[in-house]
Design an enzyme around this catalytic site. Sequence first.
Site, PDB file in Angstrom:
ATOM      1  N   GLY A 187      33.091  42.771  38.983  1.00  0.00           N
ATOM      2  CA  GLY A 187      34.401  42.378  38.467  1.00  0.00           C
ATOM      3  C   GLY A 187      34.635  42.817  37.301  1.00  0.00           C
TER       4      GLY A 187
ATOM      5  CB  VAL B  11      35.107  37.029  31.774  1.00  0.00           C
ATOM      6  CG1 VAL B  11      33.607  36.620  30.736  1.00  0.00           C
ATOM      7  CG2 VAL B  11      35.877  35.803  31.875  1.00  0.00           C
TER       8      VAL B  11
ATOM      9  CE  LYS C 246      39.172  22.191  38.252  1.00  0.00           C
ATOM     10  NZ  LYS C 246      38.460  23.314  37.031  1.00  0.00           N
TER      11      LYS C 246
ATOM     12  N   GLY D  99      37.463  41.842  35.518  1.00  0.00           N
ATOM     13  CA  GLY D  99      38.893  41.026  35.122  1.00  0.00           C
ATOM     14  C   GLY D  99      38.845  40.882  33.763  1.00  0.00           C
TER      15      GLY D  99
HETATM   16  P1  NAD Z   1      39.871  37.438  36.527  1.00  0.00           P
HETATM   17  O1  NAD Z   1      40.807  36.903  37.841  1.00  0.00           O
HETATM   18  O2  NAD Z   1      40.433  37.992  35.383  1.00  0.00           O
HETATM   19  O3  NAD Z   1      38.953  38.309  37.172  1.00  0.00           O
HETATM   20  C1  NAD Z   1      38.221  38.416  38.504  1.00  0.00           C
HETATM   21  C2  NAD Z   1      38.031  40.010  38.576  1.00  0.00           C
HETATM   22  O4  NAD Z   1      37.076  39.801  39.767  1.00  0.00           O
HETATM   23  C3  NAD Z   1      39.362  40.649  39.110  1.00  0.00           C
HETATM   24  O5  NAD Z   1      39.093  41.822  38.692  1.00  0.00           O
HETATM   25  C4  NAD Z   1      38.996  40.423  40.638  1.00  0.00           C
HETATM   26  O6  NAD Z   1      39.711  41.767  41.262  1.00  0.00           O
HETATM   27  C5  NAD Z   1      37.583  40.959  40.919  1.00  0.00           C
HETATM   28  N1  NAD Z   1      36.941  40.373  42.126  1.00  0.00           N
HETATM   29  C6  NAD Z   1      37.430  39.485  42.927  1.00  0.00           C
HETATM   30  N2  NAD Z   1      36.780  39.113  43.989  1.00  0.00           N
HETATM   31  C7  NAD Z   1      35.749  40.081  43.970  1.00  0.00           C
HETATM   32  C8  NAD Z   1      34.855  40.452  44.672  1.00  0.00           C
HETATM   33  N3  NAD Z   1      34.519  39.971  45.876  1.00  0.00           N
HETATM   34  N4  NAD Z   1      33.846  41.579  44.160  1.00  0.00           N
HETATM   35  C9  NAD Z   1      34.144  42.258  43.102  1.00  0.00           C
HETATM   36  N5  NAD Z   1      35.081  41.912  42.302  1.00  0.00           N
HETATM   37  C10 NAD Z   1      36.067  40.804  42.805  1.00  0.00           C
HETATM   38  O7  NAD Z   1      38.844  36.246  36.342  1.00  0.00           O
HETATM   39  P2  NAD Z   1      38.133  35.786  35.122  1.00  0.00           P
HETATM   40  O8  NAD Z   1      38.868  34.998  34.247  1.00  0.00           O
HETATM   41  O9  NAD Z   1      37.483  37.060  34.547  1.00  0.00           O
HETATM   42  O10 NAD Z   1      36.813  34.940  35.491  1.00  0.00           O
HETATM   43  C11 NAD Z   1      35.698  35.698  36.147  1.00  0.00           C
HETATM   44  C12 NAD Z   1      34.524  34.695  36.561  1.00  0.00           C
HETATM   45  O11 NAD Z   1      34.225  34.064  35.596  1.00  0.00           O
HETATM   46  C13 NAD Z   1      35.327  33.549  37.776  1.00  0.00           C
HETATM   47  O12 NAD Z   1      34.210  33.036  38.448  1.00  0.00           O
HETATM   48  C14 NAD Z   1      35.695  32.468  36.686  1.00  0.00           C
HETATM   49  O13 NAD Z   1      35.769  31.318  37.505  1.00  0.00           O
HETATM   50  C15 NAD Z   1      34.676  32.319  35.765  1.00  0.00           C
HETATM   51  N6  NAD Z   1      34.881  31.850  34.568  1.00  0.00           N
HETATM   52  C16 NAD Z   1      35.970  32.385  33.733  1.00  0.00           C
HETATM   53  C17 NAD Z   1      36.278  31.744  32.258  1.00  0.00           C
HETATM   54  C18 NAD Z   1      37.382  32.071  31.613  1.00  0.00           C
HETATM   55  O14 NAD Z   1      37.422  31.645  30.493  1.00  0.00           O
HETATM   56  N7  NAD Z   1      38.332  33.048  32.231  1.00  0.00           N
HETATM   57  C19 NAD Z   1      35.280  31.019  31.975  1.00  0.00           C
HETATM   58  C20 NAD Z   1      34.305  30.326  32.582  1.00  0.00           C
HETATM   59  C21 NAD Z   1      34.027  30.877  33.884  1.00  0.00           C
END
Ligand code: NAD
Length: 442
Positions: free
Chosen positions: A264, A268, A167, A266
């Site tokens: 959430g 994913v 990292k 977002g």
């Molecule tokens: P993102 O930032 O697009 O979406 C996150 C969503 O969660 C947002 O809508 C935000 O408003 C919401 N959120 C934040 N805090 C919250 C809470 N306390 N309660 C409810 N909702 C809340 O992120 P993402 O890319 O969708 O990733 C989501 C998770 O998956 C993260 O933990 C990320 O590390 C993990 N992840 C993502 C990927 C990827 O390819 N994007 C890959 C592996 C893991």
Amino acid sequence: MKSLFTPLKNNHLTTLKINYNYKTDHVRFFAAKEWEPDQDFSQYNKKFYAESILTDKAVYLNTEEVRELFKKEGLLDYLNQVVELLREGRHVGIVCFYNERYDLHFMLNKHSYTKGLNNKYHAAMCGGCRLHPADDDELEVIIDGLNLSRGMSFKNIAADIPFGGSKTVLHGPKPDLNNMDTMGFIGYCVDRCHILTGPDMNYPNIISDIENDNFSMQFNGGPKSPLGNTGKPTALGVYLTLKEALKSLGEDGSLKGKSAAIQGLGSVGANLAERLLEEGANLVVADIDQARVDKFLKDHPGKPIKAVKLADILTQKVDIVCPCAIGGVITEENIPQLQCKVIWGPANNQIKAHSQEEEIRLAKKLADRGILFQTEWWHNAAGVFCAAEEYMMGRKATVPEAERKIAELLPRTTRENLAKAKKLGITPTECLYKTCQDIIYA
Ligand code: NAD
């Protein structure tokens, strides 16, 4: 604030390396002055290269001399504290590069080379890059970076990619994207470290494009990248593995008529929710950002979706809970209140635990309550898979081909893990740590 960079700063040094060998418990240090403060990094890979000798007045310090230096600065205890963290996590080391002109601290947290050895690529390790504001405590930044790099060693096995775990961290003022001296410095550091990296927390993804266009090809995930946002492929991997999870419970794997709570919406979460809806599931949703909930409801009129309060989402009486936001949401305290049969989502570090042992213990508590859970890095690995695909295939990488490979890999490996765990009579999470530890630390 105590910092590994203070002795570098005070002595016009540029480089610190800490190596740890967990097999022999041997620690080695190296520090150096490898360039002058006025080094123009905008000329990286134009007038000089990663291995160039950049100053006539280079200084190199060996292990004992570095210890003496830290002692003189009153920071030997701090150095030993950092070494103790490496020992605890069986990490191979940390590299620090210091840019005096912009007070920029570049840190590479290295967990393992094992999967990246003899892989035919410049990069031996893979993991994203985080930016931390200057006032974040350095020890906390190091702990975060080391934990994440260890996580990458495991996730890279899940994604079946030929790289160890690392990292990268930039700690200090936000780098000026228009300053080619700074951008060149970041590219130079990454190339020196034999890693491939991409955007993580607070890291503007445009940096990857700037690096690719001007300095280094070891960056992925920029706006111009061929695979784009990894939210969609990650959701695909979670969705297909969830079907395997249901099959392991003796069902047919269909989501028709199932109820799921999505925490959430977002990148994913929204993609995953759409896949579940398409297959006929009923959803309960919550997001800290109400606008995301409103938009999701508006985009799917007439569909069986109920919005609930944030605080209630995990304890809904549903078949599946999908954590798709922050980590640390499954805790010792809330496990007794959960009412689902399966927890399956993309969020990183879903179980709130300070160590692997703690995570395994809480996963067992979930199993004792009849809840199926598999530590998420085994099924949310499509994001890092895409980063490696882009790195190895370049512009030839395509979304359909990446999705085809994800659909082949992740359901199969989850099926295998769930079957193996059942056979051994342990939780899927414990089973994964056993399998992957043997690969990493063999
Ligand atoms: P993102 O930032 O697009 O979406 C996150 C969503 O969660 C947002 O809508 C935000 O408003 C919401 N959120 C934040 N805090 C919250 C809470 N306390 N309660 C409810 N909702 C809340 O992120 P993402 O890319 O969708 O990733 C989501 C998770 O998956 C993260 O933990 C990320 O590390 C993990 N992840 C993502 C990927 C990827 O390819 N994007 C890959 C592996 C893991």
